[in-house]
Structure formats: structure tokens, C-alpha cells
Design an enzyme around this catalytic site. Structure first.
Site, PDB file in Angstrom:
ATOM      1  N   ARG A  12      38.516  16.965  42.760  1.00 51.06           N
ATOM      2  CA  ARG A  12      39.208  18.146  43.295  1.00 51.06           C
ATOM      3  C   ARG A  12      40.629  18.252  42.740  1.00 51.06           C
ATOM      4  NH1 ARG A  12      38.741  21.798  47.651  1.00 51.06           N
ATOM      5  NH2 ARG A  12      40.671  22.318  48.729  1.00 51.06           N
ATOM      6  N   HIS A  46      36.253  29.762  42.967  1.00 51.11           N
ATOM      7  CA  HIS A  46      36.000  28.542  43.743  1.00 51.11           C
ATOM      8  C   HIS A  46      34.539  28.456  44.180  1.00 51.11           C
ATOM      9  CE1 HIS A  46      40.218  27.262  44.461  1.00 51.11           C
ATOM     10  NE2 HIS A  46      40.460  28.544  44.247  1.00 51.11           N
ATOM     11  N   TYR A  79      49.307  29.688  53.289  1.00 51.55           N
ATOM     12  CA  TYR A  79      48.569  29.236  52.111  1.00 51.55           C
ATOM     13  C   TYR A  79      49.425  29.523  50.885  1.00 51.55           C
ATOM     14  CZ  TYR A  79      44.282  29.298  54.955  1.00 51.55           C
ATOM     15  OH  TYR A  79      43.336  29.069  55.906  1.00 51.55           O
ATOM     16  N   GLU A 133      34.944  32.919  46.283  1.00 51.35           N
ATOM     17  CA  GLU A 133      34.390  31.673  46.817  1.00 51.35           C
ATOM     18  C   GLU A 133      32.878  31.878  46.913  1.00 51.35           C
ATOM     19  OE1 GLU A 133      35.131  28.056  47.981  1.00 51.35           O
ATOM     20  OE2 GLU A 133      36.895  29.224  48.558  1.00 51.35           O
TER      21      GLU A 133
END
Length: 313
Positions: free
Chosen positions: A63, A116, A164, A178
């Protein structure tokens, strides 16, 4: 006389980021392909730049190396004095901000798509950071309509206390994409196809907008984050229960106060509690164990956008 539509500047510079997390392979695979052959992402009059954001993490299929790249695009980290002692991802963030930003400036890229994967059963998901952004609501409406009957959900992460500092946040219009479920370090053809289509429709929308097409007022359903829920833990901080089978894979489905969410090893069920129906997302996401997040609770609402067209036409 007031205008009934919002005139926006045409879009000139678009970036597509893969590898923000080095073990989420779909975006990496697509971006590497587009770096070799970008025909499918080119649109007349538009600069589209594919880019691998965390090459060292990609190489190691992990990651991140030192810290989560998708959480360090805040003024403090971006403003730190350059030094080899800084975490690798903070140095990368400064470099990316230099190439595609600077954040909150006129020179920054118009749109960044950040690709993602999730291990959760979330299907096609678009992540929105601003509920008042007519342009992005229109774009998301276009993508959702184009993908139908395949569902595409919109996750709104606007929240007063949950900040964020995402990689894409340096763009004027940040778009999180995503797609799941897909294990870390794995490529699935169905997930690849879905992400590829999402990018195609997004670029088509931008092209149509730049060509002068007017998009009439629209509304989209979104799921707005309320709070993140941690796993039950024992005195030493270890996880004491797992996601209940009845919640597993049920992202976006209504979850009521009496519904089970966790199961202990001795068979005890823990229910949601509270007094309202919520919609869970990122249920049992592998990457969020370290973040102490078993799932996030969202509430469903409708966002409206005014009609938009490019100011050149």
C-alpha cells in the site's frame, strides 16, 4: 437577469493517477498501459496525462512505503522543508504537488482521476469531496447514466471533522474512483473493465462539455459519510469480534439499529444500535484494519446541480 445555468471554463488539463496505493492493481495496470499507448484516453483539445504516483510502493506491491500517500496532501506536509529524512510519501506528495498543482492555485490541473481498488463489495464507486460542485455532480450523473444498468454509487466524504488530504485534492475538480471487490495484489478482468468504462465515460463527458454541449439540471443520489465504526476490542486493543456474515458484502444496503454487525468467537452477536437506518460502505476493507475502521456509516441524500455549459460557447 440571472443566468439559469453555470458557465464554467473549458477543461484543459486532466491527470489519471494509478498506484497511489501500490497494491491496488487495476489503476496501475491501466495507467501503465496508457503510458505505452494512450489512444483510448486522448480527446481533441484535451491534455490527458496518466501517472504512477507511488512507484516504490508499486514495485513492492504494498500500500505504501512509510505512510499513506492518500492522506498527506495537507498544507503542513506539502510545506515541509525538503529533506531526505522526510517519509518517502511526503517527498512524493511534494513532487506531485509541484507537477500537478500547486494545490489551491490557478495553475493546478483541472481534473485528477485517482484510481483505487477496494476489497469491499462496493462495485463502481465515485468519490465526491464537495456537495456544491455542479460540474462534478453533472459529470457523476453522466457516468452513472452511461454505466446503467450497472450500478454506480457516489460516496460523499464531506465532513466537518473527518479531513481527507487526498492525492487528487490538488486538482480544481478531484475525482476518486473506487472499484471492488478485488483482493490486494490481484487483477480481476471484470473490475478492470468497469474501471476502464468509468474513465471512458468521464472523458466523454469532458469532451462533450468542451464542445459546448449544455447539460440540463440534474439530481443524483449520494451516500454521505456520518462516522467510521471500529471493531470491538479487548483490553489490550486486539480485535474481539469480526464482521457478521449478514453484514459481509452488504455495502450500500440499508442497515437498521437491530441488525447484526459483529460476531464474537463465542457466538455473541453485536447489533448496530442507535436509532436510524444507515448505509454501510468499506465493509471489512483490508486496508482499513490498521486505521481501526470496520465499516463507515453513511446516510442517503439527493444532490441537485444547475445546468452547466462551457463559457467558450
Amino acid at each position: 437577469m440571472t443566468s439559469c445555468h453555470v458557465a464554467e471554463d473549458p477543461i484543459k488539463k486532466v491527470a489519471i493517477f494509478g498506484g497511489t496505493h501500490g497494491n491496488e492493481l487495476t489503476g496501475i495496470f491501466l495507467v501503465k498501459h496508457w503510458l505505452e499507448n494512450g489512444t483510448e484516453i486522448q480527446r481533441t483539445g484535451l491534455e490527458v496525462k496518466p501517472f504512477i504516483t507511488n512507484p516504490r510502493a508499486v514495485k513492492k506491491c504494498t500500500r505504501y512505503i512509510d505512510c499513506d500517500l492518500n492522506r498527506v496532501f495537507d498544507p503542513e506536509n506539502l510545506g515541509k522543508k525538503k529533506s531526505e529524512d522526510l517519509p518517502y510519501e511526503v517527498r512524493k506528495a511534494q513532487e506531485i504537488n509541484h507537477l500537478f498543482g500547486p494545490k489551491d492555485s490557478e495553475d493546478s490541473y483541472d481534473i485528477i482521476f485517482d484510481l483505487h481498488n477496494t476489497t469491499s463489495n462496493m462495485g463502481c464507486t465515485l468519490i465526491l469531496e464537495d456537495s456544491r460542485n455542479d460540474f462534478l455532480i453533472q459529470m457523476f450523473h453522466y457516468i452513472k447514466t452511461s454505466l446503467a444498468p450497472l450500478p454506480c454509487y457516489v460516496y460523499l466524504i464531506e465532513h466537518p471533522s473527518l479531513k481527507y488530504a487526498t492525492t487528487r485534492s490538488i486538482a480544481k475538480y478531484p475525482v476518486g474512483i473506487e472499484v471492488g471487490p478485488q483482493p490486494q495484489g490481484v487483477l480481476r478482468a471484470d473490475i478492470l473493465d468497469q474501471m476502464r468504462k468509468m474513465i471512458k465515460h468521464a472523458l466523454d463527458f469532458i469532451h462533450n462539455f468542451n464542445e459546448g454541449k449544455e447539460f440540463p439540471p440534474c439530481a443524483i443520489e449520494v451516500y454521505k459519510i456520518m462516522e467510521k465504526v471500529d471493531y470491538p476490542r479487548n483490553e489490550s486493543g486486539e480485535i474481539a469480534a469480526v464482521i457478521h456474515p449478514k453484514l459481509q458484502d452488504q455495502d450500500w444496503k440499508p442497515l437498521h439499529p437491530e441488525d447484526p454487525v459483529f460476531l464474537t468467537l463465542d457466538g455473541k452477536t453485536i447489533s448496530l444500535g442507535g436509532d436510524q437506518t444507515v448505509y454501510p460502505v468499506f465493509v471489512n476493507e483490508a486496508a482499513y484494519y490498521e486505521k481501526k475502521e470496520a465499516f463507515a456509516k453513511t446516510t442517503k441524500l439527493t444532490l441537485n446541480a444547475k445546468s452547466i455549459r462551457s463559457s467558450l460557447h
